[in-house]
Design a protein around this motif. Structure first.
Motif, PDB file in Angstrom:
ATOM      1  N   LEU A 146      -3.701  -2.595  -9.646  1.00  0.00           N
ATOM      2  CA  LEU A 146      -3.144  -1.296  -9.290  1.00  0.00           C
ATOM      3  C   LEU A 146      -4.206  -0.448  -8.588  1.00  0.00           C
ATOM      4  CD1 LEU A 146      -1.170  -0.370 -12.524  1.00  0.00           C
ATOM      5  CD2 LEU A 146      -0.180  -0.691 -10.259  1.00  0.00           C
ATOM      6  N   LEU A 147      -3.812   0.191  -7.503  1.00  0.00           N
ATOM      7  CA  LEU A 147      -4.680   1.102  -6.776  1.00  0.00           C
ATOM      8  C   LEU A 147      -4.081   2.499  -6.823  1.00  0.00           C
ATOM      9  CD1 LEU A 147      -5.062  -0.885  -3.405  1.00  0.00           C
ATOM     10  CD2 LEU A 147      -6.242  -1.308  -5.576  1.00  0.00           C
ATOM     11  N   THR A 148      -4.934   3.496  -6.698  1.00  0.00           N
ATOM     12  CA  THR A 148      -4.502   4.849  -6.396  1.00  0.00           C
ATOM     13  C   THR A 148      -5.642   5.545  -5.659  1.00  0.00           C
ATOM     14  OG1 THR A 148      -3.353   6.810  -7.235  1.00  0.00           O
ATOM     15  CG2 THR A 148      -5.226   5.999  -8.534  1.00  0.00           C
ATOM     16  N   VAL A 149      -5.402   6.770  -5.196  1.00  0.00           N
ATOM     17  CA  VAL A 149      -6.316   7.372  -4.227  1.00  0.00           C
ATOM     18  C   VAL A 149      -7.319   8.365  -4.818  1.00  0.00           C
ATOM     19  CG1 VAL A 149      -4.709   7.018  -2.323  1.00  0.00           C
ATOM     20  CG2 VAL A 149      -4.587   9.144  -3.646  1.00  0.00           C
ATOM     21  N   SER A 150      -7.164   8.723  -6.092  1.00  0.00           N
ATOM     22  CA  SER A 150      -8.092   9.678  -6.711  1.00  0.00           C
ATOM     23  C   SER A 150      -8.067   9.505  -8.217  1.00  0.00           C
ATOM     24  CB  SER A 150      -7.700  11.120  -6.354  1.00  0.00           C
ATOM     25  OG  SER A 150      -6.444  11.450  -6.933  1.00  0.00           O
ATOM     26  N   HIS A 151      -9.112  10.005  -8.878  1.00  0.00           N
ATOM     27  CA  HIS A 151      -9.138   9.975 -10.342  1.00  0.00           C
ATOM     28  C   HIS A 151      -8.027  10.856 -10.909  1.00  0.00           C
ATOM     29  CE1 HIS A 151     -12.863   7.680 -10.701  1.00  0.00           C
ATOM     30  NE2 HIS A 151     -13.322   8.379  -9.686  1.00  0.00           N
ATOM     31  N   THR A 152      -7.720  11.940 -10.219  1.00  0.00           N
ATOM     32  CA  THR A 152      -6.638  12.824 -10.659  1.00  0.00           C
ATOM     33  C   THR A 152      -5.316  12.072 -10.694  1.00  0.00           C
ATOM     34  OG1 THR A 152      -7.780  14.724  -9.697  1.00  0.00           O
ATOM     35  CG2 THR A 152      -5.433  14.984 -10.174  1.00  0.00           C
ATOM     36  N   GLN A 190       0.503  -9.471  -6.830  1.00  0.00           N
ATOM     37  CA  GLN A 190       0.629  -8.330  -5.927  1.00  0.00           C
ATOM     38  C   GLN A 190      -0.393  -7.239  -6.250  1.00  0.00           C
ATOM     39  OE1 GLN A 190       4.215  -5.532  -4.086  1.00  0.00           O
ATOM     40  NE2 GLN A 190       4.524  -6.581  -6.012  1.00  0.00           N
ATOM     41  N   VAL A 191      -1.018  -6.712  -5.207  1.00  0.00           N
ATOM     42  CA  VAL A 191      -1.894  -5.555  -5.313  1.00  0.00           C
ATOM     43  C   VAL A 191      -1.089  -4.352  -4.818  1.00  0.00           C
ATOM     44  CG1 VAL A 191      -4.027  -4.485  -4.518  1.00  0.00           C
ATOM     45  CG2 VAL A 191      -3.950  -6.959  -4.926  1.00  0.00           C
ATOM     46  N   VAL A 192      -0.848  -3.368  -5.682  1.00  0.00           N
ATOM     47  CA  VAL A 192       0.058  -2.258  -5.384  1.00  0.00           C
ATOM     48  C   VAL A 192      -0.691  -0.933  -5.444  1.00  0.00           C
ATOM     49  CG1 VAL A 192       2.139  -1.015  -6.090  1.00  0.00           C
ATOM     50  CG2 VAL A 192       2.040  -3.485  -6.328  1.00  0.00           C
ATOM     51  N   CYS A 193      -0.461  -0.090  -4.432  1.00  0.00           N
ATOM     52  CA  CYS A 193      -1.006   1.273  -4.468  1.00  0.00           C
ATOM     53  C   CYS A 193       0.102   2.273  -4.777  1.00  0.00           C
ATOM     54  CB  CYS A 193      -1.655   1.634  -3.134  1.00  0.00           C
ATOM     55  SG  CYS A 193      -2.436   3.279  -3.161  1.00  0.00           S
ATOM     56  N   LEU A 194      -0.076   3.025  -5.857  1.00  0.00           N
ATOM     57  CA  LEU A 194       0.776   4.165  -6.197  1.00  0.00           C
ATOM     58  C   LEU A 194      -0.061   5.414  -5.927  1.00  0.00           C
ATOM     59  CD1 LEU A 194       2.327   2.898  -9.557  1.00  0.00           C
ATOM     60  CD2 LEU A 194       3.280   2.715  -7.253  1.00  0.00           C
ATOM     61  N   HIS A 195       0.393   6.263  -5.038  1.00  0.00           N
ATOM     62  CA  HIS A 195      -0.466   7.319  -4.511  1.00  0.00           C
ATOM     63  C   HIS A 195      -0.596   8.543  -5.410  1.00  0.00           C
ATOM     64  CE1 HIS A 195      -1.180   5.828  -0.290  1.00  0.00           C
ATOM     65  NE2 HIS A 195      -0.307   4.954  -0.764  1.00  0.00           N
ATOM     66  N   LEU A 237       0.805  -1.229   0.000  1.00  0.00           N
ATOM     67  CA  LEU A 237       0.000   0.000   0.000  1.00  0.00           C
ATOM     68  C   LEU A 237       0.836   1.277   0.000  1.00  0.00           C
ATOM     69  CD1 LEU A 237      -2.658  -1.184   2.612  1.00  0.00           C
ATOM     70  CD2 LEU A 237      -2.961  -0.999   0.129  1.00  0.00           C
ATOM     71  N   GLY A 238       2.168   1.171  -0.124  1.00  0.00           N
ATOM     72  CA  GLY A 238       3.013   2.341   0.067  1.00  0.00           C
ATOM     73  C   GLY A 238       3.973   2.681  -1.047  1.00  0.00           C
ATOM     74  N   ASN A 239       3.539   2.600  -2.307  1.00  0.00           N
ATOM     75  CA  ASN A 239       4.359   3.024  -3.458  1.00  0.00           C
ATOM     76  C   ASN A 239       5.513   2.089  -3.791  1.00  0.00           C
ATOM     77  OD1 ASN A 239       3.003   5.452  -4.187  1.00  0.00           O
ATOM     78  ND2 ASN A 239       4.047   6.557  -2.548  1.00  0.00           N
ATOM     79  N   ALA A 240       5.645   0.977  -3.107  1.00  0.00           N
ATOM     80  CA  ALA A 240       6.778   0.090  -3.348  1.00  0.00           C
ATOM     81  C   ALA A 240       6.401  -1.339  -3.003  1.00  0.00           C
ATOM     82  CB  ALA A 240       7.992   0.520  -2.530  1.00  0.00           C
ATOM     83  N   GLY A 241       7.195  -2.291  -3.544  1.00  0.00           N
ATOM     84  CA  GLY A 241       6.974  -3.701  -3.284  1.00  0.00           C
ATOM     85  C   GLY A 241       7.908  -4.517  -4.153  1.00  0.00           C
ATOM     86  N   PRO A 242       7.939  -5.842  -3.954  1.00  0.00           N
ATOM     87  CA  PRO A 242       8.838  -6.692  -4.744  1.00  0.00           C
ATOM     88  C   PRO A 242       8.357  -6.823  -6.185  1.00  0.00           C
ATOM     89  CG  PRO A 242       7.493  -8.029  -3.263  1.00  0.00           C
ATOM     90  CD  PRO A 242       7.230  -6.603  -2.901  1.00  0.00           C
ATOM     91  N   VAL A 243       9.188  -6.434  -7.135  1.00  0.00           N
ATOM     92  CA  VAL A 243       8.751  -6.394  -8.532  1.00  0.00           C
ATOM     93  C   VAL A 243       8.523  -7.783  -9.113  1.00  0.00           C
ATOM     94  CG1 VAL A 243       9.837  -4.168  -8.985  1.00  0.00           C
ATOM     95  CG2 VAL A 243      11.139  -6.265  -9.373  1.00  0.00           C
ATOM     96  N   ARG A 244       9.145  -8.821  -8.541  1.00  0.00           N
ATOM     97  CA  ARG A 244       8.999 -10.168  -9.090  1.00  0.00           C
ATOM     98  C   ARG A 244       7.785 -10.910  -8.554  1.00  0.00           C
ATOM     99  NH1 ARG A 244      14.129 -13.534  -8.004  1.00  0.00           N
ATOM    100  NH2 ARG A 244      14.089 -12.391  -6.001  1.00  0.00           N
ATOM    101  N   HIS A 245       7.059 -10.300  -7.629  1.00  0.00           N
ATOM    102  CA  HIS A 245       5.960 -11.020  -6.998  1.00  0.00           C
ATOM    103  C   HIS A 245       4.892 -11.401  -8.025  1.00  0.00           C
ATOM    104  CE1 HIS A 245       2.931 -12.255  -4.130  1.00  0.00           C
ATOM    105  NE2 HIS A 245       3.861 -12.208  -3.196  1.00  0.00           N
ATOM    106  N   PRO A 246       4.428 -12.660  -8.001  1.00  0.00           N
ATOM    107  CA  PRO A 246       3.486 -13.119  -9.031  1.00  0.00           C
ATOM    108  C   PRO A 246       2.041 -12.683  -8.831  1.00  0.00           C
ATOM    109  CG  PRO A 246       3.965 -14.901  -7.496  1.00  0.00           C
ATOM    110  CD  PRO A 246       4.861 -13.754  -7.111  1.00  0.00           C
ATOM    111  N   ALA A 306      -2.919  11.031 -14.037  1.00  0.00           N
ATOM    112  CA  ALA A 306      -1.510  11.429 -14.126  1.00  0.00           C
ATOM    113  C   ALA A 306      -0.589  10.213 -14.175  1.00  0.00           C
ATOM    114  CB  ALA A 306      -1.150  12.321 -12.941  1.00  0.00           C
ATOM    115  N   LEU A 307      -0.826   9.231 -13.332  1.00  0.00           N
ATOM    116  CA  LEU A 307       0.019   8.033 -13.319  1.00  0.00           C
ATOM    117  C   LEU A 307      -0.069   7.290 -14.649  1.00  0.00           C
ATOM    118  CD1 LEU A 307      -0.735   6.792  -9.703  1.00  0.00           C
ATOM    119  CD2 LEU A 307       1.539   7.392 -10.585  1.00  0.00           C
ATOM    120  N   ALA A 308      -1.266   7.175 -15.186  1.00  0.00           N
ATOM    121  CA  ALA A 308      -1.433   6.497 -16.470  1.00  0.00           C
ATOM    122  C   ALA A 308      -0.627   7.193 -17.556  1.00  0.00           C
ATOM    123  CB  ALA A 308      -2.911   6.447 -16.846  1.00  0.00           C
TER     124      ALA A 308
END
Length: 365
Positions: free
Chosen positions: A133-139, A95-100, A84-93, A143-145
């Motif tokens: 992939l998660l993020t906290v707002s449509h904005t 993973q649910v990741v939040c980029l804020h 949930l914090g912008n980072a994690g193991p990239v090789r994980h098969p 931008a991330l996309a």
């Protein structure tokens, strides 16, 4: 299928990203269906929250990104990992990741060189390899996309909330301890990174006449983020530094108004915290703030000192009735956001990932 939470956030100072991870994890503990196995993994012993359903495990072997990419990966690869914090193991098969937010790309000067180098390599890999992939707002999603070259629909919007502020004790004496008179000061909360735009806020406040209430700024320096060289402080500005939670709610509730001048926010928790406590909010028309705060704030251009002066002066002249309307609108806006609802959304996404993993295994057989 086993579910793990990347608990590195429990070893870090509390800022917006860590707040999100802690509150989502706590809310998961409150709402997990019976019999679900969720384990929070950390690199070294910490004081764990008093969870009833989640379990915690120390998995030693490195720290920081090294721990995530090696030890955490090994310990969690037999299940789904929630990071949930912008980072994690990239090789994980799985993973649910939040980029804020996309601040790394939009405001690189706010970050140290090492931080930029690591995350510019890490985040694109995570975004492309994550199961969800998660993020906290449509904005933030838009931008991330754009910066990561991904379709915007890949991002699930799982918002922050400000409901946690209601759990803090309210110490009505907190303003006095900091040399402030309750009801007669403006408050801002944020670290002194360039993005928080505090130098311009202080300059605007200094340009206002003496009928404008004094300004108090609470917040410390964020690790890995460049410190502002000149905070632009003036005689009628009190820099409080990082304040304990026992003081924070009292400082909010004692303020005549809350000013949030950030140049770019992926969400903007402090402004919503103020609204949750019935404090009128003056906010920068930037980033996700218009999306999050709706029509409940008094807006200004964060890049214009003169427009900040206009907004602060206008607020200082509002009568009790007008301020009461701002309070009611803010309370209504804050009610749109819930940590429990966000945690339920995360759990639905985890279940979807589990279903896809199961389907893939069946096809392989």
């Amino acid at each position: 299928m086993k579910v793990y939470v990347n608990g590195r956030f429990l070893t870090q100072p509390l800022s917006g990203v860590q707040r999100y991870a802690r509150e989502i994890t706590d809310a998961l503990d409150r709402s997990l269906p019976p019999g679900r196995e969720v384990t929070v993994l950390v690199p070294h012993p910490v004081t764990f929250p008093d969870w009833k359903h989640l379990s915690a495990r120390v998995v030693p072997g490195g720290v920081g990104h090294l721990w995530e990419q090696t030890t955490l990966y090994q310990a969690s690869r037999d299940g789904i990992l929630i990071s949930l914090g912008n980072a994690g193991p990239v090789r994980h098969p799985a993973q649910v990741v939040c980029l804020h937010d996309a601040h790394l790309y939009e405001m690189p000067q706010a970050y140290g060189i090492r931080y930029r180098m690591v995350h510019r390599k890490l985040r694109p890999l995570l975004a492309r390899r994550a199961s969800a992939l998660l993020t906290v707002s449509h904005t933030s999603a838009t931008a991330l996309a754009r910066y990561l070259g991904l379709p915007g629909h890949l991002f699930h919007i799982v918002s922050n909330s400000a409901a946690h502020i209601l759990r803090l004790p309210c110490d009505a004496l907190a303003p006095a301890r900091h040399g402030l008179e309750a009801g007669r000061y403006l408050l801002s909360v944020g670290n002194l990174s360039p993005n928080k735009n505090l130098a311009r806020l202080c300059a605007a406040h200094a340009a206002c006449d003496v009928n404008v209430p004094p300004l108090a700024i609470a917040g410390g320096f964020a690790p890995g983020v460049a410190r502002a060289r000149d905070a632009g402080l003036r005689a009628r500005v009190s820099l409080l530094g990082r304040v304990p939670d026992s003081d924070l709610r009292g400082l909010y509730e004692g303020a005549a108004g809350f000013v949030f001048p950030s140049l770019n926010e992926g969400f903007g928790i402090p402004a919503l915290e103020a609204m949750q406590l019935g404090v009128p909010v003056l906010a920068a028309r930037s980033g996700a703030l218009p999306e999050v705060l709706g029509h409940a704030a008094l807006w200004f251009d964060p890049k214009s000192t003169s427009d900040m002066v206009r907004a602060i002066t206008k607020f200082a002249k509002l009568d009790k009735a007008a301020r009461s309307v701002m309070r009611k609108n803010g309370l209504a806006r804050a009610a749109h956001y819930s940590w429990d609802e966000s945690a339920n959304a995360v759990w639905r996404i985890v279940q979807d990932v589990a279903a896809r993993q199961t389907s893939s295994l069946r096809r392989a057989v």
